[in-house]
Design a protein around this motif. Structure first.
Motif, mmCIF file in Angstrom:
data_model
loop_
_atom_site.group_PDB
_atom_site.id
_atom_site.type_symbol
_atom_site.label_atom_id
_atom_site.label_comp_id
_atom_site.label_asym_id
_atom_site.label_seq_id
_atom_site.Cartn_x
_atom_site.Cartn_y
_atom_site.Cartn_z
ATOM 1 N N THR B 10 15.682 -10.305 17.750
ATOM 2 C CA THR B 10 15.564 -8.857 17.605
ATOM 3 C C THR B 10 15.701 -8.245 18.988
ATOM 4 O OG1 THR B 10 14.126 -9.061 15.700
ATOM 5 C CG2 THR B 10 14.072 -6.969 16.863
ATOM 6 N N SER B 12 14.967 -5.107 20.831
ATOM 7 C CA SER B 12 14.106 -3.966 20.524
ATOM 8 C C SER B 12 13.566 -3.331 21.793
ATOM 9 C CB SER B 12 12.948 -4.472 19.647
ATOM 10 O OG SER B 12 11.981 -3.466 19.500
ATOM 11 N N ALA B 175 15.591 -0.889 17.350
ATOM 12 C CA ALA B 175 15.338 -2.298 17.035
ATOM 13 C C ALA B 175 16.455 -2.785 16.126
ATOM 14 C CB ALA B 175 13.992 -2.462 16.350
ATOM 15 N N ASP B 177 18.246 -6.281 14.428
ATOM 16 C CA ASP B 177 18.081 -7.699 14.116
ATOM 17 C C ASP B 177 19.435 -8.385 14.093
ATOM 18 O OD1 ASP B 177 15.305 -7.513 13.770
ATOM 19 O OD2 ASP B 177 15.585 -6.728 11.743
#
Lengths: 349, 324, 385
Positions: B10, B12, B175, B177
């Motif tokens: 991730t 972020s 964020a 993924d």
């Protein structure tokens, strides 16, 4: 201006690439194929230029490892754009025009499946007033499609006709990730995905890479029996602000088109990731009904981000090489809703 | 089924954006439940205001309130919202022309189904309960049955609030993924590590041994192929002592980050040196891998906890000189 | 020299600071652009194309920010390019902009490079963990410190040479009104007393993290001849090599050596130490001054530190290096390379103000990036070549 031609083109496109986000494993065979087509080897290439995106790969400096595919030892003259590689081709063409290079190899790559593409692309919007809402690419295209439908500029049937033709032509393209025509009626009977768009109106998420070899004058004639000479290459961008743009138009495409001679174009490879965008582009570029559009199947069959525009130029060159056309057009787009556009006309001489 | 080794990551960060005066006024207005447009040199009122005029290129200076309601110009339906969108249930995206504005504005419309939205319908802003001076201060739009606002300047909301003090900054969490995949060559390396083995590969052209193996030999541009099992001993070529803490760091400083040239390899890789005071680590130090307990092994180089000195004398500088 | 003549006719930069909280990203870029246009005496309508450069998009959390910035940068309706070649990007961007003119495609090109590092955190963005590998990575300092150690070992340079560079560049910065760090009283001794961050690199030997932008207007020969004191582009060079390869020299990389050799050749320079009057070299950590002096061919390998130690690279020396204060004093990463190119142009135009090198006729601008693997450089002169 120096005479410069496309003399090599190789690609790989697939739904999911099982390999690293830098796509080195794809670039190695692609570059080898480009050498095979041209008879060039590494030492014959004067300039290298690539296009890719860190956010697609999910890390800073994602293009850095990709240069390994060149085998850049001893060092090479090389550059990178955070753009579709069609613009890298433009930079390479410039480099040849300055006389600092006679040949160039341009490549682009993107592994969209590493993330959620339609969400990642929300980072291309205004970071203060749009990105925090995470508008996804498909929804934005749907808003655009409806504007044109409501204005009577196109309808769902015209969009389906684009899809039907693309997916039928894609059956002959080994790199298509979506193909298979049916009928306009059948397409229109399928469910709506992002109203008024159906899934087939949207380019499929695609992983891949591509490379093009450029060469000037005699170097081009050495490398190819029938070089695809670049007769014009221009590009332009519009403001992003979606609210003050007429979204049914793409002025930058029209401006780019005005910079080249499109009168004799027989085949056009248009980088329209959504079916209605092909209709916008045909209008902006003034392409008549006699022009064959996207015989490769186009972006609705496969659309590798950051290589898709380069692939359009490569496909346009192939039509010159195989003798099926004398003048072709390759087009690339970038940014939300046809914000930025490049056109490249090719011809046999 | 993927053949390469894959793992989720991730990316972020909560970005801290300074807004400048134009966006600051717009976002400050939202906090006070006022929507401001920018008057451009062609006389149009554009929402959100552009920071610079499209024609004169001067900073936009005239901000005018528009209504918090308007008409849908285009829409689409989102059956499955993605993370962080304004609504977590199906909703419509709409381009709205707010009364008093000459442009459209993108936001979400809260209706139950696609049958409840149409071009030309009237909608109004639903303000967020807690407002911070951000675009998300507009929670979404909702249907309205009020007639169009003719004269925006008479809107009572214009004079409400805390006097339209601009904001100077906004925090935007981003964020994303991803699924990270190692190359096939690297995957073979990490899988061997799960068995406690260190496996390099030789380039078929230059014959150099790469560890980890490479999808493209950086000299020859071809994949490394022939497997070469390597010992877990080697030599420190060069190193640094990391004394600086930073966001996201996973090893507590101070620590020694060193290039270790395994015996039989032609390239060094980075790892930790422990079992020796940091100020005694030196170029040429002979080291051996210290493996974590076998039950903790997985497909990662972290199976090797660190390298520690062997009792051998330091390697001659000449043996590492070509690896700096 | 490739193609048609081109020259820098306008230079602009921001006041570089740790946090430019008074401006948006667009506002930051416009501060540099508006100064460059005013310096060139042209307006947006005179500009044919715009070339934008910056380092990783993760720094600002905007994917290809030039798209949303197009209107604010005056690029809407024009060709727009976005370059990203890691830390060398500011230099590469200027070279791409120059090539638009050298190719004969455009007459006046605006180029801007920026970084607004305060929107995130550079150490974070450069150290996002990769699965399966050892998380020893510690930003740019952690990356380059081992190579600095190798240089010291290889050259036998005394430990205080890095401090000489840091003290010099910080003193030079006091003469540059745009510089980020304004550390009065920085001396070799105070640098040596500062905290060791990435041993052997000390705190005061490290570049700051800055918000900033730099812009140039590059024009064709006719336009340049009508302009006030253009900086003529004599030669440009870019070279790349892999991050890591068996036997790759990471202290004195081949890509830098070959780029410099091509640059000097194309600029008609046979003895750079003699013929170059000022050099703006990308030195993010102090030791890279002697390392790049060698790599660029100003000295033989192993001798760069002697030039630094002799004082030759000071403002009053025979080869002033980073009279502006350099990357050690201002480091908006994406713009840092263009600032080197811009400062070189200011020097030959005689417009460097208090950090002007007397009688400067020919200057070097230099940038590098990645793992010392991407190099971009140019030579500019007061006269056309």
């Amino acid at each position: 201006m120096r005479d410069v031609a496309v003399v090599g083109f190789a690609q790989r496109q697939m739904p999911v690439f099982d390999g690293s986000p830098t796509c080195v494993e794809l670039l190695v065979p692609i570059i080898a194929e480009a050498y095979e087509q041209t008879g060039f080897t590494k030492v014959d290439i004067d300039f290298w230029c690539s296009g890719s995106s860190d956010y697609l790969a999910g890390r800073a400096f994602s293009f850095v490892a990709a240069v390994d595919a060149i085998g850049p030892t001893p060092p090479v003259a090389e550059s990178h754009l955070e753009m579709d590689a069609a613009w890298a081709l433009y930079e390479a063409w410039l480099k040849i025009q300055t006389g600092q290079a006679d040949t160039a190899l341009v490549y682009g790559f993107g592994k969209s499946s590493a993330g959620v593409l339609r969400r990642t692309l929300a980072l291309q919007l205004d970071p203060y007033t749009m990105t925090p809402l995470w508008p996804d690419t498909v929804s934005l295209a749907a808003l655009q499609a409806r504007l044109g439908i409501d204005a009577g500029l196109w309808d769902e049937k015209a969009m389906a006709e684009v899809v039907q033709r693309s997916l039928t032509d894609a059956e002959k393209n080994e790199y298509a990730v979506r193909s298979g025509g049916s009928s306009v009626a059948d397409l229109l009977a399928r469910p709506v995905y992002a109203d008024p768009l159906r899934k087939h109106d949207c380019a499929p998420v695609t992983d891949g890479a591509a490379a093009i070899v450029l060469a000037a004058g005699d170097r081009a004639r050495e490398a190819s029996d029938r070089p695809a000479w670049i007769s014009g290459i221009t590009h332009s961008v519009d403001a992003l602000h979606l609210g003050s743009r007429d979204l049914t138009r793409s002025p930058s495409a029209a401006r780019a088109g005005a910079g080249v001679d499109l009168d004799e174009v027989e085949v056009a490879e248009l980088h329209a990731p959504f079916s209605h965008q092909e209709l916008i582009l045909r209008t902006e570029l003034g392409l008549g009904s006699a022009v064959q559009v996207n015989p490769s199947g186009g972006p609705l069959a496969a659309n590798t981000m950051f290589a898709g525009g380069l692939i359009r130029i490569g496909e346009a060159a192939r039509r010159i090489w195989d003798g099926s056309a004398g003048v072709t057009l390759g087009h690339a787009t970038a940014g939300p809703l046809l914000q930025q556009n490049l056109v490249c006309t090719l011809e046999v001489r | 089924m993927a053949e390469t080794l894959q793992a989720p990551i991730t990316v972020s960060f909560d970005y801290t954006r300074s807004t400048g005066p134009v966006l600051g006024a717009f976002l400050g207005g939202l906090r006070d439940r006022v929507v401001l447009g920018g008057r451009t040199s062609d006389g149009r009122v554009v929402v959100p205001p552009p920071e610079f005029d499209p024609a004169t290129h001067e900073q936009v200076s005239e901000l005018v309130p528009v209504a918090a309601e308007g008409e849908v110009v285009s829409w689409t339906w989102v059956p499955e919202p993605v993370a962080a969108q304004p609504l977590d249930r199906p909703f419509a995206w709409v381009l709205v022309r707010l009364d008093g504005a000459d442009s459209t504005f993108l936001h979400a419309l809260d209706v139950a189904s696609a049958d409840d939205v149409e071009t030309g319908m009237r909608v109004r802003v639903r303000w967020a309960d807690e407002r911070a001076g951000a675009i998300t201060d507009i929670a979404c739009f909702e249907p309205s049955h009020a007639p169009p606002v003719e004269e925006v300047a008479q809107q009572p909301s214009r004079n409400q609030g805390a006097g339209g003090e601009p904001v100077t900054g906004v925090v935007t969490p981003v964020a994303l993924d991803y699924t990270y995949a190692a190359s096939p060559e690297e995957s073979a390396f990490y899988r061997a590590l799960a068995d406690g083995r260190v496996v390099g590969q030789r380039c078929p052209v230059c014959r150099k041994v790469y560890v980890p193996p490479r999808g493209a030999c950086p000299v020859d541009g071809v994949p490394t192929t022939e497997e070469v099992e390597l010992p877990d001993t080697g030599t420190v070529t060069t190193f640094c002592i990391v004394n600086v803490p930073f966001l996201g760091q996973r090893i507590q400083p101070p620590y020694v980050s060193a290039y270790v040239l395994l015996d039989g390899a032609d390239i060094a890789f980075l790892h930790l040196i422990q079992g020796i005071p940091a100020d005694e680590v030196r170029m040429g130090l002979r080291v051996r891998a210290v493996w974590r307990p076998r039950e903790e092994w997985s497909t990662t180089i972290e199976n090797i906890s660190h390298f520690e000195p062997t009792s051998e004398p330091d390697a001659d500088y000449a043996t590492i000189e070509g690896h700096l | 020299m490739g193609g048609q003549r081109a020259a820098v006719i306008g230079v602009g930069q921001t006041h570089h600071r740790a946090r430019r909280e008074d401006v948006s990203i667009a506002g930051l870029c416009r501060e540099a652009i508006d100064r460059a246009l005013a310096d060139a005496g042209v307006g947006f309508d005179d500009i044919d194309a715009v070339v934008v450069g910056k380092a990783p998009d993760l720094f600002e959390g905007v994917m290809m920010p030039e798209l949303y910035l197009a209107e604010a940068l005056g690029a809407a309706g024009k060709p727009l390019l976005r370059v990203h070649t890691a830390g060398s990007v500011g230099g590469s961007t200027a070279i791409v902009a120059a090539s638009l003119v050298q190719a004969g495609v455009h007459k006046r090109v605006l180029t801007v490079a920026f970084e607004k590092q305060s929107e995130s955190n550079a150490m974070w963005a450069l150290s996002v963990p990769v699965p399966f590998i050892m998380p020893v990575h510690a930003g740019a300092g952690g990356y380059f410190a081992p190579h600095v150690r190798s240089y010291i070992r290889r050259s036998g340079a005394p430990a205080h040479v890095g401090a000489i560079v840091a003290a010099k560049d910080r003193q030079n910065a006091l003469r540059n009104p745009y510089a980020h760090l304004r550390n009065e009283g920085t001396t070799v001794e105070s640098v040596l007393e500062s905290q060791m961050l990435w041993d052997p690199i000390r705190y005061d030997e490290t570049c700051p993290s800055s918000d900033g932008a730099c812009a140039l207007v590059i024009a064709d020969e006719d336009t340049a001849r009508a302009a006030d004191s253009p900086a003529w582009i004599h030669a440009t060079a870019m070279r790349s090599e892999p991050t890591t390869a068996a036997g790759r020299d990471q202290v004195n990389p081949a890509a830098g050596r070959e780029a410099a050799a091509a640059l000097w050749r194309d600029a008609g320079i046979t003895d750079p130490l003699e013929e170059i009057d000022a050099a703006e070299i990308y030195v993010p950590f102090s030791w890279f001054e002697p390392m790049w002096l060698e790599n660029l061919g100003f000295t033989a390998p192993g001798e760069g530190w002697k030039l630094t130690e002799s004082g030759a690279t000071a403002l009053d020396g025979t080869l002033p290096v980073n009279a502006s204060g350099g990357v050690l004093s201002s480091n908006p990463i994406g713009a840092s390379g263009m600032l080197r190119f811009a400062e070189a142009a200011l020097q030959v135009r005689g417009r460097a103000g208090e950090h002007q090198v007397d009688g400067c006729r020919r200057a070097l601008g230099h940038a590098y990036g990645g793992g010392s693997q991407f190099f971009a450089m140019w030579v500019v002169g007061a006269e056309p070549i």
